[in-house]
Write a protein that holds these residues in place. Sequence first.
Motif, PDB file in Angstrom:
ATOM      1  N   ASN A  41       0.853  -1.186   0.000  1.00 32.25           N
ATOM      2  CA  ASN A  41       0.000   0.000   0.000  1.00 32.25           C
ATOM      3  C   ASN A  41       0.897   1.246   0.000  1.00 32.25           C
ATOM      4  N   PRO A  42       0.329   2.427  -0.364  1.00 29.90           N
ATOM      5  CA  PRO A  42       1.205   3.593  -0.605  1.00 29.90           C
ATOM      6  C   PRO A  42       2.004   4.019   0.624  1.00 29.90           C
ATOM      7  N   TRP A  62       9.061   2.535   3.390  1.00 35.65           N
ATOM      8  CA  TRP A  62      10.201   1.685   3.012  1.00 35.65           C
ATOM      9  C   TRP A  62      11.341   2.571   2.492  1.00 35.65           C
ATOM     10  N   SER A  63      10.994   3.520   1.655  1.00 35.84           N
ATOM     11  CA  SER A  63      12.064   4.325   1.065  1.00 35.84           C
ATOM     12  C   SER A  63      12.645   5.297   2.094  1.00 35.84           C
ATOM     13  N   ALA A  91      10.122  -3.318   8.695  1.00 36.40           N
ATOM     14  CA  ALA A  91       9.345  -3.080   9.917  1.00 36.40           C
ATOM     15  C   ALA A  91       8.610  -1.747   9.842  1.00 36.40           C
ATOM     16  N   LEU A  92       9.319  -0.698   9.394  1.00 38.18           N
ATOM     17  CA  LEU A  92       8.674   0.616   9.315  1.00 38.18           C
ATOM     18  C   LEU A  92       7.579   0.605   8.241  1.00 38.18           C
ATOM     19  N   ALA A  93       7.866  -0.078   7.133  1.00 40.21           N
ATOM     20  CA  ALA A  93       6.859  -0.168   6.062  1.00 40.21           C
ATOM     21  C   ALA A  93       5.614  -0.901   6.569  1.00 40.21           C
ATOM     22  N   ALA A  94       5.820  -1.953   7.339  1.00 41.88           N
ATOM     23  CA  ALA A  94       4.680  -2.705   7.880  1.00 41.88           C
ATOM     24  C   ALA A  94       3.858  -1.818   8.810  1.00 41.88           C
TER      25      ALA A  94
END
Lengths: 377, 80
Positions: free
Chosen positions: A20-21, A27-28, A231-234
């Motif tokens: 998802n956005p 992630w980046s 982890a941060l993206a999740a």
Amino acid sequence: MSAPAPPAGFLDAASGQPLNPASREAWSVAADAGWADPARLYREGRRAALLADSAREAVASCIGARPDEVSLVAEGALPAVIRAWLASCGPSPRLVCSAVEHSTVLAEADDLQARGGRASIIGVDRTGRVDAAAFAEALPGAALAVLQAANHEVGTRQPLHEVAAASADAGVPLLIDASVTLGREDAPQGWAILVGRASTWGGPPGVGVVAVRRQWHAPPLDLASAGLPAALAAARGLEWANEHRGADAEQARAWTDLIRARVIADVPDVALLGSDDRVGYLTALSCLFVDGEALVLGLDRAGYAISSGSSCVSDLRRPSHVLSAMGVLTQGNVRISLPFGVTQDTVDGFITAFADVVANVRAMLEADDLTQETPDD
Amino acid sequence: MTDLPRPDVRLNERGHRCPMPVIAVARAAKSAGSGTVIAVACTDPGAASDIPAWCDMRGVDFLGSQVEADGAITYLVRTR
């Protein structure tokens, strides 16, 4: 930010779906700012540690936990948590779980019994719902109870409310496996341990969430951490899903209802699986006189991705343990799970393609003269 | 089980994978008269769920199953 459109025809969100956005953006960010070892005391390390803390805080606030109760872990944590927990419970602990838990949970129950422990595996009805009274009766004296929020193959919701209350009465910690629901529905309550899976909410694959209530004084669980970008993206993805899923959830429920109604009307000899009390984005059905593998491959050729619990699709050549425990038709089985952002074109196209592919497979097996209309009761 | 009736029709579906055993028993049932007992010997593990499920869908009586000496399982059904 709206959900990116998933590929046309993709209907296997329960196996994975596009990021998802918010997950993609986080992630980046983490790749740029969180590459250092968070255990180091220099500035780059502290920055990574701050990002890791913010990931835990975000998840904690989404699930109603304290940040220090939450871990973002590598996938496969569910059996590891059960094993570590039971290892701290004396010489012959007993586990209570349903017969339709994830196969890794049931494998843990088998291993436990091989090591001299005990397992009470509670049966389900034809919709896949566990017998709450039998589950409650098995609780006193158990070391751990495990119950899924909803089933991963048919979507049926489990009687969490009753089981959580009975677990509290019996003083038994309840692990709720919310792999199918977390991020798509409100987080469950009444858990000692909560497990979720990031791909369910459009987070990165291979990342899980484990939360343990502090009052249970968990033994060291020794779980492999997810790397920081994942982890941060999740975590940011879970926040996004909680904020945006409302309209999507209603639409998904309407579309899985439509698929059930249309397939029953259009295709003879179909068994709808699961109950009406199911997670809205997922549904399953089986077709008499149909080879599950031919069905999956035929739908793939028509542009539709679904999964199947039929024996011919499994590596072990056995039907799924879930369908067997329910005592329902296992041949010609499909599970349809809608990703965020699925379109009406995909849903309508699937319904048409499904009827065609089933008819083709039956003709190929020379069984097309054996079918009857499915009664609509 | 010792009280299963003697079958009128015997089908050997050993080595045939799902859905072939169910197709075989459905075809036999189609041409059989009412009250015919059909036995089908299967090695496919899917048959344990799928033969009773087919009985349910067709209103055929599922009479039971027995394990054969070679490990195959024979399922007995009776047409109505």
